[in-house]
Design an enzyme around this catalytic site. Structure first.
Site, PDB file in Angstrom:
ATOM      1  N   TYR A  22      16.303  21.036  16.796  1.00  0.00           N
ATOM      2  CA  TYR A  22      15.520  20.468  15.685  1.00  0.00           C
ATOM      3  C   TYR A  22      15.017  19.048  15.944  1.00  0.00           C
ATOM      4  CZ  TYR A  22      17.441  24.527  13.306  1.00  0.00           C
ATOM      5  OH  TYR A  22      17.762  25.820  12.971  1.00  0.00           O
ATOM      6  N   HIS A  78      15.834  34.203   5.795  1.00  0.00           N
ATOM      7  CA  HIS A  78      16.214  35.491   6.376  1.00  0.00           C
ATOM      8  C   HIS A  78      17.034  36.360   5.419  1.00  0.00           C
ATOM      9  CE1 HIS A  78      14.904  33.205   9.804  1.00  0.00           C
ATOM     10  NE2 HIS A  78      15.904  32.368   9.684  1.00  0.00           N
ATOM     11  N   ASP A  85      10.830  36.773  -4.570  1.00  0.00           N
ATOM     12  CA  ASP A  85      10.352  37.062  -5.925  1.00  0.00           C
ATOM     13  C   ASP A  85       9.771  35.807  -6.585  1.00  0.00           C
ATOM     14  OD1 ASP A  85      11.117  39.671  -5.647  1.00  0.00           O
ATOM     15  OD2 ASP A  85      12.938  39.513  -6.856  1.00  0.00           O
ATOM     16  N   HIS A 100       8.759  26.524   9.782  1.00  0.00           N
ATOM     17  CA  HIS A 100       9.995  26.394  10.548  1.00  0.00           C
ATOM     18  C   HIS A 100       9.779  25.378  11.657  1.00  0.00           C
ATOM     19  CE1 HIS A 100      11.595  29.743   8.379  1.00  0.00           C
ATOM     20  NE2 HIS A 100      10.462  30.380   8.601  1.00  0.00           N
ATOM     21  N   SER A 102      11.752  25.143  14.358  1.00  0.00           N
ATOM     22  CA  SER A 102      11.955  25.869  15.616  1.00  0.00           C
ATOM     23  C   SER A 102      11.093  27.129  15.639  1.00  0.00           C
ATOM     24  CB  SER A 102      13.433  26.254  15.760  1.00  0.00           C
ATOM     25  OG  SER A 102      13.811  27.153  14.728  1.00  0.00           O
ATOM     26  N   ARG A 111      16.983  35.858  13.124  1.00  0.00           N
ATOM     27  CA  ARG A 111      15.978  34.888  12.672  1.00  0.00           C
ATOM     28  C   ARG A 111      14.561  35.445  12.796  1.00  0.00           C
ATOM     29  NH1 ARG A 111      19.079  30.098  12.183  1.00  0.00           N
ATOM     30  NH2 ARG A 111      20.756  30.094  13.694  1.00  0.00           N
TER      31      ARG A 111
HETATM   32  C1  DQA Z   1      14.680  26.857  10.354  1.00  0.00           C
HETATM   33  C2  DQA Z   1      15.036  28.146  11.104  1.00  0.00           C
HETATM   34  C3  DQA Z   1      16.092  28.925  10.362  1.00  0.00           C
HETATM   35  O1  DQA Z   1      16.426  30.102  11.069  1.00  0.00           O
HETATM   36  C4  DQA Z   1      17.361  28.092  10.221  1.00  0.00           C
HETATM   37  O2  DQA Z   1      18.326  28.785   9.477  1.00  0.00           O
HETATM   38  C5  DQA Z   1      17.089  26.753   9.642  1.00  0.00           C
HETATM   39  C6  DQA Z   1      15.908  26.017  10.088  1.00  0.00           C
HETATM   40  C7  DQA Z   1      13.696  25.984  11.153  1.00  0.00           C
HETATM   41  O3  DQA Z   1      13.134  25.082  10.544  1.00  0.00           O
HETATM   42  O4  DQA Z   1      13.503  26.188  12.356  1.00  0.00           O
HETATM   43  O5  DQA Z   1      17.870  26.225   8.851  1.00  0.00           O
HETATM   44  O6  DQA Z   1      14.060  27.205   9.136  1.00  0.00           O
END
Ligand code: DQA
Length: 141
Positions: A22, A78, A85, A100, A102, A111
């Site tokens: 991150y 996920h 909703d 996201h 990542s 994921r």
């Molecule tokens: C995330 C990716 C998700 O799988 C993970 O649980 C996160 C961060 C991302 O910003 O890459 O908490 O949303």
């Protein structure tokens, strides 16, 4: 334009959380640079580790002048039918861009599935903290 950025669980740990995935920037640093980059856009921010609070904040944005939501739902992406909703129940005038940091598709299988994508306007993933900027650009466009 008024944009609301919402971060879900564990994203309050950015800067310290798994920096190899991150990065080392904090969300506050990112917000500061976004505010400089988009001086004519009002950027509000909300983070919670609690699913229901994310829903409450999105619903509170209805009719408060917010033009779009940038949503990083973290792991709830996920798992959460409730977030799906909620996004579905927002008016068309309040689009949500899923974000996201990542590239979730290059990570663990669990994921790869997002429960919320179907209700979102689009998805931006894998560009580090720049994913937030790209999502704002998309909403402004
Ligand atoms: C995330 C990716 C998700 O799988 C993970 O649980 C996160 C961060 C991302 O910003 O890459 O908490 O949303």
């Amino acid at each position: 334009m008024k944009i609301l950025i919402i971060n879900g669980p564990n994203l309050n740990m950015l800067g310290n959380r798994e920096p190899s995935i991150y990065g080392s920037a904090t969300m506050q640093e990112t917000l500061d640079s976004l505010k400089k980059r988009f001086p004519d856009t009002e950027i509000a921010f909300f983070q919670s580790n609690h699913e229901g609070e994310l829903i409450d904040r999105m619903q509170a944005a209805i009719g408060d002048g917010t033009n779009g939501i940038v949503l990083n739902a973290g792991a709830y992406t996920h798992t959460s039918v409730a977030l799906l909703d909620c996004i579905r129940s927002l008016p068309e005038t309040l689009p949500v861009v899923e974000v996201h940091i990542s590239n979730v598709h290059s990570r663990e299988d669990f994921r790869h599935r997002s429960l919320i994508t179907a209700a979102c306007k689009g998805v931006i993933a894998g560009f580090g903290m720049d994913s937030y900027r790209l999502a704002i650009e998309a909403l402004l466009a």
